[in-house]
Design a protein around this motif. Structure first.
Motif, short mmCIF file in Angstrom:
data_model
loop_
_atom_site.label_atom_id
_atom_site.label_comp_id
_atom_site.label_asym_id
_atom_site.label_seq_id
_atom_site.Cartn_x
_atom_site.Cartn_y
_atom_site.Cartn_z
N THR A 1 41.95 32.52 27.55
CA THR A 1 41.92 31.68 26.36
C THR A 1 42.55 32.40 25.17
O THR A 1 42.62 33.62 25.12
N ARG A 2 43.01 31.62 24.22
CA ARG A 2 43.69 32.16 23.04
C ARG A 2 42.78 33.09 22.24
O ARG A 2 41.61 32.79 22.03
N GLY A 3 43.34 34.21 21.81
CA GLY A 3 42.61 35.13 20.95
C GLY A 3 41.54 35.94 21.64
O GLY A 3 40.71 36.57 20.99
N SER A 4 41.54 35.96 22.99
CA SER A 4 40.53 36.70 23.72
C SER A 4 41.15 37.94 24.37
O SER A 4 42.37 38.09 24.45
N ILE A 5 40.28 38.83 24.83
CA ILE A 5 40.70 40.03 25.57
C ILE A 5 40.26 39.83 27.02
O ILE A 5 39.07 39.70 27.31
N PHE A 6 41.23 39.82 27.91
CA PHE A 6 40.97 39.63 29.33
C PHE A 6 41.35 40.91 30.04
O PHE A 6 42.50 41.37 29.95
N ALA A 7 40.41 41.51 30.75
CA ALA A 7 40.66 42.77 31.45
C ALA A 7 40.77 42.54 32.94
O ALA A 7 39.91 41.90 33.54
N MET A 8 41.85 43.06 33.52
CA MET A 8 42.00 43.04 34.96
C MET A 8 41.68 44.44 35.48
O MET A 8 42.42 45.40 35.23
N LEU A 9 40.56 44.55 36.16
CA LEU A 9 40.03 45.83 36.59
C LEU A 9 40.32 46.04 38.06
O LEU A 9 40.05 45.18 38.89
N GLY A 10 40.88 47.22 38.38
CA GLY A 10 41.17 47.50 39.78
C GLY A 10 41.70 48.91 39.95
O GLY A 10 42.18 49.53 39.00
N SER A 11 41.62 49.42 41.16
CA SER A 11 42.09 50.77 41.45
C SER A 11 43.60 50.76 41.65
O SER A 11 44.25 49.71 41.61
N ASN A 12 44.18 51.94 41.86
CA ASN A 12 45.60 52.04 42.14
C ASN A 12 45.95 51.23 43.38
O ASN A 12 45.24 51.28 44.39
N GLY A 13 47.05 50.46 43.29
CA GLY A 13 47.48 49.67 44.43
C GLY A 13 46.83 48.32 44.54
O GLY A 13 47.13 47.57 45.48
N ALA A 14 45.96 47.98 43.59
CA ALA A 14 45.27 46.69 43.66
C ALA A 14 46.19 45.52 43.35
O ALA A 14 45.93 44.38 43.74
N GLY A 15 47.30 45.78 42.63
CA GLY A 15 48.24 44.72 42.28
C GLY A 15 48.28 44.39 40.81
O GLY A 15 48.92 43.41 40.41
N LYS A 16 47.62 45.20 39.97
CA LYS A 16 47.52 44.88 38.53
C LYS A 16 48.89 44.84 37.86
O LYS A 16 49.22 43.88 37.16
N THR A 17 49.68 45.89 38.07
CA THR A 17 50.99 45.95 37.42
C THR A 17 51.91 44.86 37.95
O THR A 17 52.74 44.32 37.20
N THR A 18 51.78 44.49 39.21
CA THR A 18 52.59 43.40 39.77
C THR A 18 52.28 42.09 39.07
O THR A 18 53.19 41.30 38.79
#
Length: 279
Positions: free
Chosen positions: A34-51
Motif C-alpha cells: 500500500t502507498r506510504g508503507s514499508i514492506f519488508a521481504m525477509l529471506g536468506s541468500n538465494g531466496a530470490g529477493k534481489t530477483t
C-alpha cells in the motif's frame, strides 16, 4: 502521470516466476504494497529477493506472472515504471572523488532538473549532511555514504523506492541512522519495499513482512499477525540483560563519545576508573 487510485496498491505482484536454466528462482510470488508503507521481504541468500527487485524495476523480465508499480505494468509500461521508482542496491553507489554536494548536483543534472544546487542543498539538510556536503565522500563514514546514496536516489521525488539490503556491511550506529531515514521516507508518503536478511530490521521497520523461501512467499502479514502463527508462549519472569548492541551504543555514544555514567572522552570516569577496569 500515474494511473493509480487511492484504493489501488502501489505495488501489486501476481504469480511472478523466473528461472535461470534449470534453477527455479521464483516459483509464483504474490504480494501487494500500500502507498506510504514499508514492506519488508525477509529471506536468506538465494531466496530470490534481489530477483523480485530486478523484475519490479524492469531490469529483468519474468518468465510468468504480472506486476504493476505505481499503477504501471512492468512489462508494457516499463518507461513509466522507471520514472516512478528509485533503486538503491546493496552497496552505496556514490563517487568517492566528488563531494557529497557534487554527487547530488551531478544526479540532478543528469535527470535534467532545474536548480540542481538548490536540490542538493535541500537533500543535504534533509539527511543531516549539510556540514559534510563540501567534503569528499571518501572521508564519509559508512552510514553517511548510505544516507547520501539514498538521498541521491530520491532526486526527482520518486513515489516508490526499492532498498535491496540497505544496511549490508554497516556498523550498529550506521544501521540505526539508515533505519531512521527509511522511517522518515515512509512518513513523507514514499512507498518503500526493502529486502533484508536481518530479522530485527524487518521487525523494527516494516508495516508488513513477507517471508520468502525457495522462491515462494511462505507467509505475509503484520508482525502481530505473523506472531499469532505460533502457539501462545508461557509467561515467565525473566531478568532482562542488556544486549551487546546496548553495551556498544552506551560505550561509544551516538556521536562517538562515551556516555556511561559521565565517562570522559578517553572512557575514564571522574573517579579515575575506566570501563575496561570494571568487573
Amino acid at each position: 502521470m500515474s494511473i493509480e487510485t487511492a484504493s489501488t496498491p502501489t505495488i501489486r505482484v501476481q504469480g511472478l516466476e523466473k528461472s535461470f536454466k534449470d534453477l527455479h528462482v521464483l516459483r509464483g510470488v504474490d504480494f501487494e504494497v500500500t502507498r506510504g508503507s514499508i514492506f519488508a521481504m525477509l529471506g536468506s541468500n538465494g531466496a530470490g529477493k534481489t530477483t523480485v527487485i530486478k523484475a519490479l524495476s524492469t531490469l529483468l523480465a519474468p518468465d510468468a506472472g504480472t506486476a504493476t508499480v505505481n499503477g504501471f505494468d512492468t512489462a508494457t509500461q516499463s518507461a513509466q515504471v522507471r520514472e516512478s521508482i528509485s533503486l538503491t542496491g546493496q552497496f552505496a553507489a556514490v563517487d568517492e572523488v566528488l563531494t557529497g554536494r557534487e554527487n547530488l548536483v551531478l544526479v540532478a543534472k543528469l535527470r535534467h532538473l532545474k536548480h540542481p544546487k538548490a536540490i542538493a542543498d535541500e537533500l543535504l539538510e534533509r539527511f543531516d549532511l549539510t556540514e559534510a556536503g563540501g567534503r569528499r565522500v571518501a572521508t564519509y563514514s559508512g552510514g553517511m555514504r548510505r544516507r547520501l546514496d539514498i538521498a541521491m536516489s530520491l532526486i526527482g521525488d520518486p513515489p516508490v523506492i526499492f532498498l535491496d539490503e540497505p544496511t549490508t556491511g554497516l556498523d550498529p550506529e550506521a544501521r540505526l541512522e539508515v533505519w531512521q531515514t527509511v522511517r522518515t521516507l515512509a512518513a513523507a508518503g514514499t512507498t518503500v519495499l526493502l529486502t533484508t536478511q536481518q530479522l530485527e530490521e524487518a521487525e523494527q521497520l516494516a508495516d508488513r513482512i513477507a517471508i520468502l523461501h525457495g522462491g515462494r512467499i511462505l507467509v505475509e502479514g503484520t508482525l502481530a499477525e505473523l506472531k499469532r502463527l505460533l502457539p501462545p508462549t508461557e509467561v515467565q519472569y525473566v531478568e532482562k540483560q542488556p544486549a551487546l548492541e546496548d553495551v556498544f551504543l552506551a560505550l561509544v555514544g551516538k556521536n562517538g563519545d562515551p556516555t556511561i555514567d559521565g565517562a570522559d572522552a578517553e572512557g575514564a570516569h571522574p573517579d579515575g576508573t575506566h570501563p575496561k577496569d570494571l568487573p
